[in-house]
Design a protein around this motif. Structure first.
Motif, PDB file in Angstrom:
ATOM      1  N   GLY A  91       0.793  -1.223   0.000  1.00  0.00           N
ATOM      2  CA  GLY A  91       0.000   0.000   0.000  1.00  0.00           C
ATOM      3  C   GLY A  91       0.823   1.269   0.000  1.00  0.00           C
ATOM      4  N   GLY A  92       2.065   1.176  -0.448  1.00  0.00           N
ATOM      5  CA  GLY A  92       2.936   2.356  -0.434  1.00  0.00           C
ATOM      6  C   GLY A  92       3.608   2.590  -1.761  1.00  0.00           C
ATOM      7  N   MET A  93       4.418   3.654  -1.780  1.00  0.00           N
ATOM      8  CA  MET A  93       5.151   4.009  -2.981  1.00  0.00           C
ATOM      9  C   MET A  93       6.334   3.064  -3.143  1.00  0.00           C
ATOM     10  SD  MET A  93       6.150   7.924  -3.836  1.00  0.00           S
ATOM     11  CE  MET A  93       7.023   8.108  -2.285  1.00  0.00           C
ATOM     12  N   LEU A  94       6.574   2.622  -4.359  1.00  0.00           N
ATOM     13  CA  LEU A  94       7.712   1.738  -4.599  1.00  0.00           C
ATOM     14  C   LEU A  94       8.989   2.561  -4.707  1.00  0.00           C
ATOM     15  CD1 LEU A  94       6.229  -0.708  -7.266  1.00  0.00           C
ATOM     16  CD2 LEU A  94       6.595  -1.130  -4.836  1.00  0.00           C
ATOM     17  N   LEU A  95       9.997   2.157  -3.967  1.00  0.00           N
ATOM     18  CA  LEU A  95      11.292   2.844  -4.021  1.00  0.00           C
ATOM     19  C   LEU A  95      12.286   2.010  -4.800  1.00  0.00           C
ATOM     20  CD1 LEU A  95      11.723   4.164  -0.356  1.00  0.00           C
ATOM     21  CD2 LEU A  95      11.025   5.455  -2.380  1.00  0.00           C
ATOM     22  N   THR A  96      13.281   2.695  -5.325  1.00  0.00           N
ATOM     23  CA  THR A  96      14.355   2.010  -6.025  1.00  0.00           C
ATOM     24  C   THR A  96      15.643   2.798  -5.864  1.00  0.00           C
ATOM     25  OG1 THR A  96      15.027   1.015  -8.137  1.00  0.00           O
ATOM     26  CG2 THR A  96      13.942   3.164  -8.233  1.00  0.00           C
ATOM     27  N   GLY A  97      16.732   2.210  -6.261  1.00  0.00           N
ATOM     28  CA  GLY A  97      18.018   2.889  -6.212  1.00  0.00           C
ATOM     29  C   GLY A  97      18.688   2.865  -7.575  1.00  0.00           C
ATOM     30  N   SER A  98      19.863   3.527  -7.659  1.00  0.00           N
ATOM     31  CA  SER A  98      20.614   3.601  -8.904  1.00  0.00           C
ATOM     32  C   SER A  98      19.835   4.391  -9.965  1.00  0.00           C
ATOM     33  CB  SER A  98      20.951   2.190  -9.386  1.00  0.00           C
ATOM     34  OG  SER A  98      21.916   2.239 -10.400  1.00  0.00           O
ATOM     35  N   GLY A  99      20.196   4.222 -11.241  1.00  0.00           N
ATOM     36  CA  GLY A  99      19.587   5.045 -12.287  1.00  0.00           C
ATOM     37  C   GLY A  99      18.513   4.315 -13.076  1.00  0.00           C
ATOM     38  N   ASN A 100      17.893   5.057 -13.971  1.00  0.00           N
ATOM     39  CA  ASN A 100      16.823   4.530 -14.823  1.00  0.00           C
ATOM     40  C   ASN A 100      17.346   3.349 -15.649  1.00  0.00           C
ATOM     41  OD1 ASN A 100      14.906   4.168 -16.906  1.00  0.00           O
ATOM     42  ND2 ASN A 100      14.267   6.298 -16.755  1.00  0.00           N
ATOM     43  N   ASP A 101      16.698   2.196 -15.514  1.00  0.00           N
ATOM     44  CA  ASP A 101      17.164   1.011 -16.244  1.00  0.00           C
ATOM     45  C   ASP A 101      16.221   0.608 -17.368  1.00  0.00           C
ATOM     46  OD1 ASP A 101      15.044   0.137 -14.772  1.00  0.00           O
ATOM     47  OD2 ASP A 101      16.121  -1.411 -13.659  1.00  0.00           O
ATOM     48  N   LYS A 102      15.333   1.518 -17.739  1.00  0.00           N
ATOM     49  CA  LYS A 102      14.375   1.202 -18.811  1.00  0.00           C
ATOM     50  C   LYS A 102      15.051   1.310 -20.187  1.00  0.00           C
ATOM     51  CE  LYS A 102      11.158   0.266 -16.078  1.00  0.00           C
ATOM     52  NZ  LYS A 102      12.175  -0.042 -15.069  1.00  0.00           N
ATOM     53  N   PRO A 103      14.555   0.537 -21.158  1.00  0.00           N
ATOM     54  CA  PRO A 103      15.234   0.506 -22.475  1.00  0.00           C
ATOM     55  C   PRO A 103      14.864   1.693 -23.366  1.00  0.00           C
ATOM     56  CG  PRO A 103      13.390  -1.014 -22.483  1.00  0.00           C
ATOM     57  CD  PRO A 103      13.460  -0.461 -21.076  1.00  0.00           C
ATOM     58  N   TYR A 104      14.988   2.912 -22.816  1.00  0.00           N
ATOM     59  CA  TYR A 104      14.796   4.085 -23.659  1.00  0.00           C
ATOM     60  C   TYR A 104      15.934   4.157 -24.676  1.00  0.00           C
ATOM     61  CZ  TYR A 104      11.352   5.969 -20.327  1.00  0.00           C
ATOM     62  OH  TYR A 104      10.252   6.165 -19.543  1.00  0.00           O
ATOM     63  N   LEU A 105      15.684   4.883 -25.759  1.00  0.00           N
ATOM     64  CA  LEU A 105      16.726   5.069 -26.764  1.00  0.00           C
ATOM     65  C   LEU A 105      17.948   5.749 -26.144  1.00  0.00           C
ATOM     66  CD1 LEU A 105      17.675   5.193 -29.763  1.00  0.00           C
ATOM     67  CD2 LEU A 105      16.593   7.443 -29.872  1.00  0.00           C
ATOM     68  N   SER A 106      19.118   5.183 -26.365  1.00  0.00           N
ATOM     69  CA  SER A 106      20.360   5.818 -25.911  1.00  0.00           C
ATOM     70  C   SER A 106      20.945   6.592 -27.091  1.00  0.00           C
ATOM     71  CB  SER A 106      21.360   4.766 -25.419  1.00  0.00           C
ATOM     72  OG  SER A 106      22.633   5.368 -25.235  1.00  0.00           O
ATOM     73  N   TYR A 107      20.926   7.914 -26.999  1.00  0.00           N
ATOM     74  CA  TYR A 107      21.494   8.718 -28.087  1.00  0.00           C
ATOM     75  C   TYR A 107      23.005   8.520 -28.182  1.00  0.00           C
ATOM     76  CZ  TYR A 107      16.977  11.007 -28.517  1.00  0.00           C
ATOM     77  OH  TYR A 107      15.647  11.250 -28.729  1.00  0.00           O
ATOM     78  N   PHE A 108      23.641   8.304 -27.042  1.00  0.00           N
ATOM     79  CA  PHE A 108      25.079   8.044 -27.084  1.00  0.00           C
ATOM     80  C   PHE A 108      25.381   6.862 -28.010  1.00  0.00           C
ATOM     81  CE2 PHE A 108      25.812  10.095 -22.708  1.00  0.00           C
ATOM     82  CZ  PHE A 108      26.397  11.214 -23.272  1.00  0.00           C
TER      83      PHE A 108
END
Length: 501
Positions: A91-108
């Motif tokens: 019943g609470g907010m989900l927390l996480t650590g480190s950076g965004n790990d979603k497969p968004y496009l990497s412009y680099f």
């Protein structure tokens, strides 16, 4: 309530190879292993930090993803269902650590760097001097030379305070509390050895770091933790933190469990209390307010140190950066949405903000169009993974980059993303005394020094391939970049041509 959550990972112990030394049990910060006539795993507690795997003398342990826990579904992904189950139970907010790990496009990953051939020969960095030295701070609009016949020739122009970097890489802000004191000591020692800087984050400055003050940037964030005259004096530069790439628009939260005696004294808060940073600075609601704080801090240190501003990369970042420059900041630290954190709500980290690549390009463009690019240095952060990313970030317009997650990985982090639990088995993101002592600051510093040295050598190789011998010549030089598989809009924003042109 009984949990319906399947274990994320399965720990397998080869009992024929296991010598029952119990080293794996002692090393697990999450108590996922116990001894019952042999090593037994409690799979649901495992976070895949790989501490047990690394220190098993017989290599008898493997950790595997629990792939059979959910039936495949393209729309209702495993992560979506797992999160729904968690929130139905908690019943609470989900927390996480480190950076965004979603497969968004990497412009680099869609940018490639030029190289010299035939008529414009490359430079051999082994035989020719290559310059990586970088100065961060406000530069004058023009330079005046002293040409009087009876005076020694020199500059008439008085430069403002500058940060001198021997390599265009600094360590990003990671606070004492979010990471251990040993981790901060390692960062400070490496920064001193490499001629660069570490950033305290918003957790104050422990007295053990005072000897490294010439290589320390102190942060003034919305919670003002640990901020006093002594704190500002023990630094080479001051950074006002407005936003963070992993959690734009929200404040910070260090759980009371991580506020021990030392954290309490450093942050100037009671032991065991939650350290809550407000989302806004309660004295900043306009560019004019920000200018007041910038100049108040400059006054406080007698204009002897650069004062910068850290912001998240968001939709209108270029206009914001323009305002910050005109407010008197000496440098702007822009943190992209892949920037790391000790703790952030899942929904914010994964869905708010923009990539650092487009933010840097947009900011550099805007400042050049307004003729104020020389008035501020730009630091790019948020997912810098290797020297190739650094070269591309600088070519897009950054003066230097900041690394956080990469530095933690160099020290031993396995990116299990459980920093917010305080149980880091590697002694990095924890305040538990028995875990903190696992991180030897001297060894960790050596690993960081090696990393910066290796990346600096690679940067020189890139410069040599480009036929230039100074990082200054690469800065904002987008002509030396090409896009692969990017649409016209992306290429226009980045200011680069498609490969083949």
């Amino acid at each position: 309530m009984n949990s319906h959550l399947p274990a994320e990972f399965i720990v397998k112990v080869d009992h024929y190879r296991c010598r029952r030394c119990k080293r794996c049990i002692l090393n697990c910060g999450f108590s996922a292993l116990k001894f019952e006539n042999g090593v037994v795993a409690e799979h649901h507690k495992c976070v895949a930090c790989h501490r047990c795997v690394t220190f098993c003398p017989e290599q008898a342990i493997t950790v595997e993803e629990n792939r059979l826990a959910y039936k495949a579904n393209a729309h209702w992904s495993v992560e979506v269902r797992k999160n729904i189950l968690k929130q139905a139970e908690q019943g609470g907010m989900l927390l996480t650590g480190s950076g965004n790990d979603k497969p968004y496009l990497s412009y680099f990953d869609r940018l490639v760097i030029d190289a010299c051939q035939v008529t414009n020969p490359p430079i051999d960095p082994i035989r020719e001097p290559m310059e990586l030295r970088t100065y961060l701070g406000r530069k004058p609009d023009s330079l005046g030379n002293n040409t009087a016949w009876n005076k020694k020739i020199g500059l008439d122009t008085q430069l403002g305070p500058q940060l001198k970097l021997e390599t265009p890489i600094i360590f990003g802000g990671m606070s004492f509390g979010a990471i251990s004191l040993n981790a901060q000591k390692a960062l400070a020692r490496a920064a001193q050895a490499c001629g660069t800087f570490m950033n305290t984050g918003e957790g104050g400055l422990h007295k053990d770091l005072y000897p490294y003050k010439n290589n320390v940037i102190v942060q003034v964030a919305s919670g003002r933790f640990g901020v006093n005259q002594e704190y500002l004096d023990q630094a080479a530069a001051i950074e006002i933190k407005i936003g963070q790439g992993a959690k734009p628009g929200i404040g910070g939260h260090l759980p009371g469990e991580k506020v021990n005696q030392e954290v309490s004294e450093t942050r100037m808060i009671p032991i065991g209390t939650d350290a809550l940073s407000p989302a806004p600075h309660h004295d900043i609601y306009s560019i004019e307010d920000l200018a007041q704080l910038i100049y108040a801090l400059k006054e406080t240190v007698n204009y002897s140190k650069p004062v910068g501003v850290k912001i998240s990369a968001v939709h209108n970042v270029a206009a914001i950066a323009s305002g910050i420059t005109r407010a008197g900041a000496d440098f702007i630290y822009i943190d992209g949405f892949r920037g790391g954190t000790g703790a952030a709500p899942n929904v914010i980290r994964d869905h708010v903000g923009i990539p650092i690549e487009v933010a840097i390009a947009a900011v550099d463009d805007r400042l050049r169009q307004e003729g104020i690019r020389n008035q501020v240095s730009v630091i790019a952060a948020g997912g810098i993974r290797h020297s190739g990313d650094i070269a591309k970030a600088i070519a897009l317009g950054a003066d230097a980059v900041a690394i956080g997650t990469a530095a933690l990985i160099a020290m031993g982090c396995r990116v299990c993303q459980k920093c917010y639990t305080g149980n880091c088995s590697w002694g990095i993101a924890t305040q538990r005394a028995e875990l903190v002592k696992r991180l030897d600051p001297d060894q960790a510093a050596e690993r960081l020094i090696n990393l910066l040295q290796a990346w600096s050598l690679e940067l020189k190789e890139v410069l040599g391939a480009l036929g230039i011998n100074a990082i200054e010549s690469l800065r904002g030089n987008r002509e030396r970049l090409r896009g692969v598989g990017l649409d016209d809009t992306s290429l226009t924003i980045l200011g680069v041509k498609p490969a083949g042109q």
